[in-house]
Design a protein around this motif. Structure first.
Motif, PDB file in Angstrom:
ATOM      1  N   THR A  19       0.851  -1.189   0.000  1.00 31.86           N
ATOM      2  CA  THR A  19       0.000   0.000   0.000  1.00 31.86           C
ATOM      3  C   THR A  19       0.893   1.247   0.000  1.00 31.86           C
ATOM      4  N   GLY A  73      -8.765   1.223   9.627  1.00 32.95           N
ATOM      5  CA  GLY A  73      -7.978   0.209   8.904  1.00 32.95           C
ATOM      6  C   GLY A  73      -6.524   0.594   8.767  1.00 32.95           C
ATOM      7  N   GLU A 110      -9.779  -0.824  14.089  1.00 31.79           N
ATOM      8  CA  GLU A 110      -9.111  -1.984  13.473  1.00 31.79           C
ATOM      9  C   GLU A 110      -9.759  -3.251  14.002  1.00 31.79           C
TER      10      GLU A 110
HETATM   11  C1  LIG Z   1      -5.763  -3.029   2.755  1.00 30.59           C
HETATM   12  S1  LIG Z   1      -5.353  -2.864   4.435  1.00 30.59           S
HETATM   13  C2  LIG Z   1      -4.839  -1.161   4.458  1.00 30.59           C
HETATM   14  C3  LIG Z   1      -3.888  -0.883   5.564  1.00 30.59           C
HETATM   15  C4  LIG Z   1      -3.361   0.542   5.695  1.00 30.59           C
HETATM   16  N1  LIG Z   1      -4.397   1.542   5.705  1.00 30.59           N
HETATM   17  C5  LIG Z   1      -2.344   0.857   4.627  1.00 30.59           C
HETATM   18  O1  LIG Z   1      -2.598   1.729   3.824  1.00 30.59           O
HETATM   19  O2  LIG Z   1      -1.290   0.223   4.628  1.00 30.59           O
HETATM   20  C6  LIG Z   1      -6.949  -2.848   5.217  1.00 30.59           C
HETATM   21  C7  LIG Z   1      -6.923  -2.559   6.697  1.00 30.59           C
HETATM   22  O3  LIG Z   1      -8.271  -2.459   7.157  1.00 30.59           O
HETATM   23  C8  LIG Z   1      -8.481  -3.339   8.256  1.00 30.59           C
HETATM   24  N2  LIG Z   1      -9.901  -3.715   8.207  1.00 30.59           N
HETATM   25  C9  LIG Z   1     -10.509  -4.587   7.393  1.00 30.59           C
HETATM   26  N3  LIG Z   1     -11.840  -4.593   7.607  1.00 30.59           N
HETATM   27  C10 LIG Z   1     -12.065  -3.677   8.577  1.00 30.59           C
HETATM   28  C11 LIG Z   1     -13.239  -3.174   9.228  1.00 30.59           C
HETATM   29  N4  LIG Z   1     -14.441  -3.648   8.931  1.00 30.59           N
HETATM   30  N5  LIG Z   1     -13.100  -2.220  10.173  1.00 30.59           N
HETATM   31  C12 LIG Z   1     -11.872  -1.728  10.476  1.00 30.59           C
HETATM   32  N6  LIG Z   1     -10.734  -2.165   9.899  1.00 30.59           N
HETATM   33  C13 LIG Z   1     -10.826  -3.125   8.963  1.00 30.59           C
HETATM   34  C14 LIG Z   1      -7.487  -4.438   8.016  1.00 30.59           C
HETATM   35  O4  LIG Z   1      -7.236  -5.237   9.143  1.00 30.59           O
HETATM   36  C15 LIG Z   1      -6.286  -3.611   7.561  1.00 30.59           C
HETATM   37  O5  LIG Z   1      -5.658  -2.971   8.656  1.00 30.59           O
END
Ligand SMILES: C[S@@+](CC[C@H](N)C(=O)[O-])C[C@H]1O[C@@H](n2cnc3c(N)ncnc32)[C@H](O)[C@@H]1O
Length: 351
Positions: A46, A81, A111
């Motif tokens: 990312t 997230g 998270e």
């Molecule tokens: C694709 S990763 C992106 C991580 C970070 N924002 C980055 O840019 O590196 C998605 C993130 O969202 C979290 N996540 C997934 N579903 C979620 C939800 N329903 N509520 C909160 N966090 C969530 C995951 O655990 C992860 O930390």
């Protein structure tokens, strides 16, 4: 079949086919709970993992927004997230240019994955030991009040439903079992998608909707309407509601079949920014025109920051920095596909 697949197959045998959102939600819950999927050794990377400039520029944008909001304190810095916590760490470094804000900021992470919560804690302990983040399962649990909210690549990781146009009507696409017991798509009952599909969609079209994303955007909008704040949602997707199938699976940086190996691959779908913007506005927020990621980062000083970072670096380190920033900005890489949706409290003009 893995354990999760057996559970989903039992559910289908007992109660019939399930929505794509049920399949995707169960798969992603297991996926994020059981690993850190980011980086070269994982399934995908990312923007914050590619270059520190990404989080730093967002931090400067946030500091500017805070000043325009009249400098409310205490300010809640909310990230949805947060992955490895890298974006927050870079953002906090940039906030040092505004000491009263940096000193008073409260960090709130939303998270769901315990594995990634550990990573986030470790990152902040190492880089910002003075900050004591708090974790929440949902935005609704974050205390109300002035906030700066950031979400990078959260909305593409929320479960979607799929709809198929047949004989002028929409039917939900479901996941059932084929003759050999493997997961397979099938067509369900006539229904009404929760977002109006484009009028141009003709028979055979597929349309995707993300209700959890709309619910989160509504919650952000209500908070911005109730207290001073700004929000920045960054993701890949389309600016206008459109038909088309975008659900995809990534494993070890390569595409994989979406219904195979549930819970072991990253599942994502393009974000419908028009629908998100409408949900924010309907809840009372001021929504800015959608920007391209490259444009947003350049306008907020990414190239100047790169120049500053390059000073005194040897050739190899300089090349790494330049390659990372180019990847974020270049329209052929992440610069155009990724978009930035900003919203503020209604008393402010859009950012
Ligand atoms: C694709 S990763 C992106 C991580 C970070 N924002 C980055 O840019 O590196 C998605 C993130 O969202 C979290 N996540 C997934 N579903 C979620 C939800 N329903 N509520 C909160 N966090 C969530 C995951 O655990 C992860 O930390």
């Amino acid at each position: 079949m893995n354990l999760l697949e057996r559970r989903l197959a039992d559910e289908i045998r007992a109660s019939g086919p399930i929505g794509v959102d049920r399949f995707m939600g169960a798969a992603l819950e297991h996926y994020y709970r059981s690993r850190d999927p980011l980086g070269a050794g994982g399934d995908f990377t990312t923007a914050p993992e590619i270059s520190q400039v990404f989080g730093e520029i967002i931090g400067l944008w946030g500091a500017d927004q805070w000043q325009r909001l009249g400098g409310p304190l205490p300010l809640r810095l909310v990230e949805l997230g947060p992955g490895r916590g890298t974006l927050m760490a870079d953002l906090l470094r940039a906030l040092r240019v505004v000491p009263p804000l940096r000193q008073a900021v409260e960090v709130h992470f939303v998270e769901t994955s315990p594995t990634l919560r550990e990573r986030q804690a470790e990152t902040l302990r190492r880089l910002h030991p003075d900050v004591a983040p708090r974790w929440h399962d949902a935005l609704a649990q974050v205390p109300q009040g002035p906030m700066l909210l950031i979400a990078n690549e959260l909305f593409d990781a929320l479960p979607i439903r799929q709809w198929l146009r047949e004989h002028g009507r929409w039917r939900e696409r479901l996941v059932g079992l084929d003759g050999s017991g493997a997961f397979a798509f099938e067509t369900g009952q006539i229904g009404t998608p929760p977002v109006d599909p484009p009028l141009t969609a003709s028979d055979g079209a597929l349309f995707e909707t993300c209700e959890p994303g709309l619910a989160i955007a509504g919650e952000i909008g209500r908070r911005l309407a109730a207290a001073p704040g700004a929000a920045l949602l960054i993701d890949y997707g389309h600016g206008q509601t459109a038909a088309g199938e975008t659900l995809q699976a990534l494993k070890a940086h390569a595409y994989a079949p979406v219904l195979a190996d549930a819970g072991e691959a990253d599942l994502t779908a393009h974000v419908d920014f028009e629908a998100l913007g409408n949900a924010l506005a309907a809840a009372g927020a001021n929504v800015a025109p959608l920007a391209l990621q490259g444009q947003f980062l350049i306008e907020n000083g990414a190239n100047l920051r790169l120049e500053a970072l390059l000073r005194g670096k040897d050739e190899a380190a300089g090349l790494r920095l330049k390659t990372g920033v180019r990847r974020l900005l270049d329209p052929m890489e992440m610069g155009r596909l990724f978009k930035v949706l900003a919203a503020t409290s209604p008393e402010r003009s859009p950012p």
